[in-house]
Design an enzyme around this catalytic site. Structure first.
Site, PDB file in Angstrom:
ATOM      1  N   ARG A  48      -5.275  29.955   6.663  1.00 17.02           N
ATOM      2  CA  ARG A  48      -6.026  29.012   7.686  1.00 17.02           C
ATOM      3  C   ARG A  48      -5.452  29.163   8.665  1.00 17.02           C
ATOM      4  O   ARG A  48      -5.640  29.137   9.732  1.00 17.02           O
ATOM      5  CB  ARG A  48      -6.298  27.908   7.620  1.00 17.02           C
ATOM      6  CG  ARG A  48      -7.264  27.194   6.055  1.00 17.02           C
ATOM      7  CD  ARG A  48      -6.926  26.492   5.263  1.00 17.02           C
ATOM      8  NE  ARG A  48      -6.333  26.844   4.724  1.00 17.02           N
ATOM      9  CZ  ARG A  48      -6.608  27.928   3.587  1.00 17.02           C
ATOM     10  NH1 ARG A  48      -7.670  28.150   3.379  1.00 17.02           N
ATOM     11  NH2 ARG A  48      -5.868  27.877   2.531  1.00 17.02           N
ATOM     12  N   THR A  49      -3.947  29.084   8.236  1.00 13.64           N
ATOM     13  CA  THR A  49      -3.289  28.778   9.626  1.00 13.64           C
ATOM     14  C   THR A  49      -3.183  30.166  10.521  1.00 13.64           C
ATOM     15  O   THR A  49      -3.595  29.467  11.757  1.00 13.64           O
ATOM     16  CB  THR A  49      -1.513  28.072   9.420  1.00 13.64           C
ATOM     17  OG1 THR A  49      -2.414  26.854   9.077  1.00 13.64           O
ATOM     18  CG2 THR A  49      -1.148  28.041  10.757  1.00 13.64           C
TER      19      THR A  49
ATOM     20  N   HIS B 202       4.321  20.625   9.724  1.00 10.62           N
ATOM     21  CA  HIS B 202       2.799  21.801  10.154  1.00 10.62           C
ATOM     22  C   HIS B 202       2.615  21.240  10.472  1.00 10.62           C
ATOM     23  O   HIS B 202       1.665  20.384  10.451  1.00 10.62           O
ATOM     24  CB  HIS B 202       3.027  21.528   8.550  1.00 10.62           C
ATOM     25  CG  HIS B 202       1.560  22.394   8.195  1.00 10.62           C
ATOM     26  ND1 HIS B 202       1.096  23.915   9.657  1.00 10.62           N
ATOM     27  CD2 HIS B 202       0.736  23.765   7.543  1.00 10.62           C
ATOM     28  CE1 HIS B 202       0.065  24.219   9.388  1.00 10.62           C
ATOM     29  NE2 HIS B 202       0.066  23.946   7.847  1.00 10.62           N
TER      30      HIS B 202
ATOM     31  N   LYS C 135      14.578  45.280   7.421  1.00  9.37           N
ATOM     32  CA  LYS C 135      15.660  45.535   7.771  1.00  9.37           C
ATOM     33  C   LYS C 135      16.561  44.759   7.920  1.00  9.37           C
ATOM     34  O   LYS C 135      17.904  44.486   8.787  1.00  9.37           O
ATOM     35  CB  LYS C 135      15.511  46.476   8.882  1.00  9.37           C
ATOM     36  CG  LYS C 135      14.270  47.529   8.775  1.00  9.37           C
ATOM     37  CD  LYS C 135      14.114  48.436  10.626  1.00  9.37           C
ATOM     38  CE  LYS C 135      12.278  48.723  10.241  1.00  9.37           C
ATOM     39  NZ  LYS C 135      11.540  48.975  11.646  1.00  9.37           N
TER      40      LYS C 135
ATOM     41  N   ARG D 154       5.420  30.634  11.408  1.00  9.17           N
ATOM     42  CA  ARG D 154       5.421  30.265   9.906  1.00  9.17           C
ATOM     43  C   ARG D 154       6.732  30.810   8.877  1.00  9.17           C
ATOM     44  O   ARG D 154       6.444  32.096   8.846  1.00  9.17           O
ATOM     45  CB  ARG D 154       3.883  30.632   9.260  1.00  9.17           C
ATOM     46  CG  ARG D 154       4.276  30.223   7.758  1.00  9.17           C
ATOM     47  CD  ARG D 154       2.923  29.948   7.169  1.00  9.17           C
ATOM     48  NE  ARG D 154       2.445  28.981   7.570  1.00  9.17           N
ATOM     49  CZ  ARG D 154       1.101  28.701   6.970  1.00  9.17           C
ATOM     50  NH1 ARG D 154       1.055  29.226   5.649  1.00  9.17           N
ATOM     51  NH2 ARG D 154       0.317  27.469   7.178  1.00  9.17           N
TER      52      ARG D 154
HETATM   53  N1   CP Z   1      -3.658  24.844   5.739  1.00 15.51           N
HETATM   54  C1   CP Z   1      -2.846  25.628   5.487  1.00 15.51           C
HETATM   55  O1   CP Z   1      -1.876  25.574   6.276  1.00 15.51           O
HETATM   56  O2   CP Z   1      -3.695  26.697   4.398  1.00 15.51           O
HETATM   57  P1   CP Z   1      -2.814  28.456   5.021  1.00 15.51           P
HETATM   58  O3   CP Z   1      -1.590  28.305   4.155  1.00 15.51           O
HETATM   59  O4   CP Z   1      -4.182  28.705   4.602  1.00 15.51           O
HETATM   60  O5   CP Z   1      -2.065  28.935   6.237  1.00 15.51           O
END
Ligand code: CP
Length: 306
Positions: A51-52, A129, A80, A101
């Site tokens: 999703r993110t 998040h 590396k 991320r």
């Molecule tokens: N909600 C969420 O962070 O989903 P993903 O891990 O798929 O990005």
């Protein structure tokens, strides 16, 4: 230049503006279709995501921009030994804005110190998040009509669940929000959040183990999965993973207008039979994530559309 590393980087007024913009984007998508022509978003994902990453990319494409990036550390020069600080210096030459991320808490903050483009924290370890929080706030405000005067149950892995940590930080700033923290003892909300956020601001909360004991009093139920990737051993994860399963029988204990949210991915904690319940809005929540990330990109790039 502004980054989004923590939900508290945005004031309540700034969050309101982003949510208003997201609502306008939802209502008038064509108005924004070329807002980011010629702009590039880099998605640097050192940890898995559906999703993110893809909603950030869809958001930039919906705005007329382009995307580049990597979806795992294995396919980048991190393998590396390249540092986050060196990587972001490169990416600053290639893109206008970056979503990152990383499994290590604080990695996007380090990146922001070396970056000449806005950094969006797309999830750092068990820490924060913030774009999921914007998604959650937009979902609650759009579907419930308010962010104040609510009792919200947070259920599941409250220890490692960064979406829960970010959401608590954001919601304590609204009037009369009460929390019911539903978790097994081993996965309780960390004491630094209970003490430094809830106790410090005199926010009412209770902790319960059984989901059934909470259902009847909730306006919102925010389910989370047990975060397998944060456990040190498989045995503990297996013991915990099916501790909560929301099913149709438990939904009968809830108010008629209680809404069920989940940041997703779902594993077993919500039975698929609940998907048919009109109070289950977790897939709609994912759609709101695209609108709010479009609004965030425009805000961080300081692009106004009239
Ligand atoms: N909600 C969420 O962070 O989903 P993903 O891990 O798929 O990005």
């Amino acid at each position: 230049m502004k980054h989004l590393l923590n939900p508290l980087d945005l004031s309540v007024e700034e969050i309101d503006e982003i949510l208003d913009l997201a609502n306008d984007i939802e209502a008038n998508p064509e108005k924004y279709a070329h807002a980011c022509d010629g702009k590039k978003l880099a998605t640097l994902f050192y940890e898995p995501s559906t999703r993110t990453r893809l909603s950030h990319e869809a958001a930039m494409m919906n705005l007329g921009g382009n995307v580049l990036g990597f979806s795992s550390a294995d396919s980048s020069s991190a393998t590396k030994g390249e540092s986050v600080s060196d990587t972001i210096r490169m990416i600053s030459c290639y893109a206008d804005i970056c979503a990152m991320r990383h499994p290590k808490e604080g990695a996007p903050m380090v990146a922001s110190q070396y970056s000449s483009i806005p950094i969006i924290n797309a999830g750092d370890g068990g820490h924060q998040h913030p774009t999921q929080t914007l998604t959650d706030l937009l979902t609650i405000r759009s579907e419930k009509g308010r962010l104040h005067d609510i009792t919200i149950g947070l259920c599941g892995d409250l220890k490692f669940g960064r979406t829960v940590h970010s959401l608590i930080h954001a919601l304590v700033r609204y009037e009369n929000v009460k929390f019911v923290l539903i978790s097994p003892e081993e996965l309780r909300l960390p004491s630094y959040i209970r003490k430094d956020v809830l106790d410090k601001h005199n926010i009412p909360y209770e902790e319960v183990v059984r989901l059934e004991d909470a259902m009847g009093k909730l306006d919102l139920l925010y389910m989370t999965r047990v975060q397998k990737e944060r456990f040190f051993n498989e045995e503990d994860y297996v013991r915990m993973k099916d501790f909560y399963i929301l099913d149709a029988a438990k939904m009968e204990l809830a108010k008629e207008d209680m809404l069920v949210l989940h940041p997703l991915p779902r594993v077993n904690e919500i039975s698929v039979e609940v998907d048919r319940d009109p109070r289950a809005i977790y897939f709609k929540q994912a759609q709101y994530g695209v609108y709010v990330r479009m609004a965030l990109i425009l805000t961080l790039l300081e692009i106004k559309v009239s």
